[in-house]
Design a protein around this motif. Structure first.
Motif, PDB file in Angstrom:
ATOM      1  N   UNK A   1       2.485   7.996  -5.687  1.00 37.96           N
ATOM      2  CA  UNK A   1       1.349   7.255  -5.537  1.00 37.96           C
ATOM      3  C   UNK A   1       1.785   5.815  -4.595  1.00 37.96           C
ATOM      4  N   UNK A   2       3.151   5.439  -4.760  1.00 41.15           N
ATOM      5  CA  UNK A   2       3.501   4.489  -3.924  1.00 41.15           C
ATOM      6  C   UNK A   2       3.542   4.724  -2.477  1.00 41.15           C
ATOM      7  N   UNK A   3       3.915   6.137  -2.152  1.00 43.89           N
ATOM      8  CA  UNK A   3       3.744   6.442  -0.582  1.00 43.89           C
ATOM      9  C   UNK A   3       2.488   7.026  -0.379  1.00 43.89           C
TER      10      UNK A   3
ATOM     11  N   UNK B   1      -4.000  13.574  -5.871  1.00 44.67           N
ATOM     12  CA  UNK B   1      -3.932  12.524  -6.733  1.00 44.67           C
ATOM     13  C   UNK B   1      -4.440  12.475  -7.941  1.00 44.67           C
ATOM     14  N   UNK B   2      -5.643  13.618  -8.367  1.00 45.80           N
ATOM     15  CA  UNK B   2      -6.088  13.699  -9.585  1.00 45.80           C
ATOM     16  C   UNK B   2      -5.266  14.483 -10.393  1.00 45.80           C
TER      17      UNK B   2
ATOM     18  N   UNK C   1      11.969   7.536   4.534  1.00 45.09           N
ATOM     19  CA  UNK C   1      13.081   8.139   3.962  1.00 45.09           C
ATOM     20  C   UNK C   1      13.999   7.149   2.942  1.00 45.09           C
ATOM     21  N   UNK C   2      13.908   5.982   3.257  1.00 47.66           N
ATOM     22  CA  UNK C   2      14.530   4.824   2.432  1.00 47.66           C
ATOM     23  C   UNK C   2      13.934   4.887   1.221  1.00 47.66           C
ATOM     24  N   UNK C   3      12.616   5.193   1.055  1.00 44.34           N
ATOM     25  CA  UNK C   3      11.951   5.170  -0.487  1.00 44.34           C
ATOM     26  C   UNK C   3      12.493   6.326  -1.080  1.00 44.34           C
TER      27      UNK C   3
END
Length: 460
Positions: free
Chosen positions: A149-151, A138-139, A109-111
Motif C-alpha cells: 500500500x505504501x508503494x 488492492x482489494x 529499492x530503499x523502501x
C-alpha cells in the motif's frame, strides 16, 4: 497462448537462463533477475522486487527492488531500450550493461530493502508455499500488506521462488507506470522464470554462506593466535617489570638515605632530588605496564556499592593529591549497585580522574563531575571535566597504549581503562568539546537486572 508466443517465450527464458547461469555473485544475480523482469524485451513489468525467506527467524526480508523513481525516468529508460536490439543478445546485455549503483539508489529499492515481516502475518507472502503464481489487487491484499500500500501497488504478480521443492522467497512485480493489466500468460511466464532463478539464487546463497563461514573461521583462528601472542607477551612484560620494580625500590631507598646525609651540600641534594624524581617516574611506569599486562587476566566480579566506591575513591584522591579539586556528583539510586570487579572499577575511576585532574590543573574554576545512571540494560558511569577538551588531532590515539601528549605520562592510563571495561563486556566512549571539556562514558551490563528479568520470564 498461440504457438508463436510460446516459441518466443521459450527463446526468452533460454536467454535469461544463460544470463543467470553465468552470474557468479549473489548481489549481481539478484540485479540480473529483476532487470530481466522489468525490461521491455524481457518480461516487461514496470517494477519488481525480490523478497527472501529467512527460515531460521521465520520472516520475509526485502532484498532488492528495481524500478524507475518517476514516470519521466521510466519514459527515458523505455525510449533508450526501444532503440536497442537486444534480442539474441539478452544474456550479454544483462551481464554487462546493468547499472547496479543506480538501481541501489532508487527510492523504490530503499523502501524494499528495509522491509521485514513475520511469515505468520496476514500478507500475500502467506502464499509462499504454494507452487503457483498469483495476481493480487488492492482489494485482496492482506491486512498487514503495508509495504504494498505504501508503494501504491494496485495490481501485482506474485511468484514464489521454489528450489528443491522448498520456498526460498518470492518475486513481486507490477505495471505501476503504464497501467497495463497483468494477464494470466504474464504470471505463467514469471513463474517459470522464478523457478529458473530460484535454483541459481539458492546455489549462490550457499556459496556465500560458505565463504562467510570460512572468513569467520580464518578470523577466529588469527584472533586465537593473536591472543596467545598477547598472553605470552603480557606474561613476559609482567615478569620483566617485576624485576625492574624490585631494583627500583632498592635504588629509591638508597637515594632517600643519600639525601639525608647530603644536607650540607645543596647541589648534591638537588641532584639526588632529580634522580629520585626520575626513579619515581620509572617506578610508576612499571606499575602501569603491570596493570596493562594483567588486564588479560579474568576479573573477580561481585555485587558492590558503586556509589560508596566512587565517594571513597574521590576522597582518597583529594587527600593524597589535592584537596582543592572540586568534585560534583550526580549519583542515581537506580545505579547504586554494580556487578563487577570493584578493584578494577576503582582503577578505572583513578585513571579517569587523574586524566581530568591534569586537564584542569591550570584552571581556577576546574571541576570534575562524576555521574551514574541506569540506561536500558546498562549501568552508566561518566567522568567529565571542564579542562578544555582534547585536540581533535589526538582523538584517534586516545586509547592507544604508550601514546601520551604529556612529557611525564606513560600513555597507559586510558588503555588500561579500555581493557578493564572490555573485560566487563562494556563499552567506553568519549564526548569531546574542544575549548570546553571532555566526558568519558562507560556502560557496563547490569547483570543483576538481567538476572531478575530472566527469573521473571521463567516464572520464578
Amino acid at each position: 497462448m498461440d504457438r508463436d508466443r510460446i516459441v518466443e517465450e521459450l527463446k526468452l527464458l533460454y536467454e535469461l537462463g544463460i544470463a543467470i547461469s553465468l552470474t557468479t555473485e549473489l548481489k549481481k544475480l539478484l540485479h540480473v533477475v529483476l532487470t530481466a523482469v522489468t525490461i521491455g524485451d524481457g518480461l516487461g513489468f514496470n517494477r519488481a522486487a525480490i523478497f527472501l525467506y529467512n527460515r531460521p527467524n521465520n520472516v520475509i526480508d526485502g532484498v532488492l527492488g528495481v524500478a524507475p523513481d518517476s514516470i519521466q525516468e521510466a519514459s527515458i529508460i523505455w525510449s533508450s531500450l526501444k532503440n536497442l536490439d537486444i534480442r539474441g543478445k539478452m544474456a550479454s546485455w544483462l551481464l554487462n550493461e546493468i547499472n547496479i549503483e543506480a538501481q541501489l539508489n532508487s527510492k523504490f529499492n530503499q523502501k524494499i530493502s528495509k522491509f521485514r515481516i513475520s511469515i505468520e502475518k496476514d500478507t500475500i507472502f502467506k502464499n509462499i508455499n504454494q507452487k503457483q503464481a498469483f495476481i493480487f489487487d488492492s482489494n485482496n491484499f492482506g491486512n498487514d500488506d503495508d509495504i504494498l500500500r505504501e508503494l501504491n501497488f494496485e495490481q501485482c504478480a506474485f511468484a514464489p521462488l521454489i528450489s528443491r521443492e522448498q520456498p526460498i522467497g518470492a518475486i513481486v512485480a507490477d505495471n505501476f507506470y503504464n497501467k497495463h493489466p497483468i494477464e494470466q500468460d504474464d504470471i505463467n511466464t514469471l513463474f517459470l522464470f522464478a523457478n529458473q532463478s530460484a535454483i541459481a539464487i539458492e546455489n549462490l546463497m550457499g556459496i556465500e554462506t560458505y565463504k562467510n563461514m570460512s572468513k569467520r573461521l580464518i578470523e577466529e583462528q588469527q584472533n586465537i593466535i593473536h591472543q596467545k601472542h598477547i598472553f605470552n607477551l603480557g606474561r613476559a612484560v609482567a615478569d620483566i617489570t617485576h624485576e625492574i620494580k624490585n631494583a627500583l625500590i632498592g635504588a629509591i631507598g638508597f637515594v632517600e638515605r643519600a639525601k639525608k646525609i647530603s644536607d650540607s651540600n645543596p647541589q648534591t641534594y638537588q641532584y639526588l632530588e632529580i634522580v629520585k624524581k626520575e626513579l619515581d617516574r620509572v617506578y610508576n611506569l612499571t606499575l602501569d605496564i603491570n596493570r596493562y599486562a594483567k588486564g588479560q587476566n579474568k576479573s573477580m566480579k561481585t555485587q558492590f556499592d558503586l556509589e560508596k566506591l566512587i565517594l571513597d575513591t574521590t576522597e582518597t584522591i583529594k587527600n593524597i593529591n589535592s584537596p582543592k579539586i572540586k568534585f560534583v556528583f550526580s549519583l542515581s539510586e537506580f545505579a547504586k549497585y554494580l556487578f563487577a570487579d570493584p578493584d578494577q572499577i576503582k582503577q578505572v575511576l583513578i585513571n579517569l580522574i587523574k586524566n581530568s585532574t591534569e586537564a584542569i590543573a591550570n584552571k581556577k574554576d576546574g571541576m570534575i563531575k562524576i555521574s551514574t545512571y541506569k540506561e536500558d540494560k546498562f549501568i552508566v558511569i561518566t567522568v567529565e571535566d571542564n579542562g578544555g577538551g582534547i585536540d581533535t588531532k589526538f582523538l584517534p590515539y586516545v586509547f592507544k597504549p604508550f601514546y601520551s601528549t604529556k612529557s611525564h605520562g606513560t600513555g597507559l592510563g586510558l588503555s588500561i581503562v579500555r581493557e578493564i571495561v572490555q573485560e566487563h563486556n562494556g563499552v567506553i566512549s568519549l564526548d569531546n568539546f574542544v575549548g570546553k571539556g571532555a566526558k568519558f562514558i562507560i556502560k557496563i551490563p547490569n547483570l543483576i537486572e538481567e538476572e531478575k528479568n530472566e527469573k521473571k520470564d521463567n516464572g520464578s
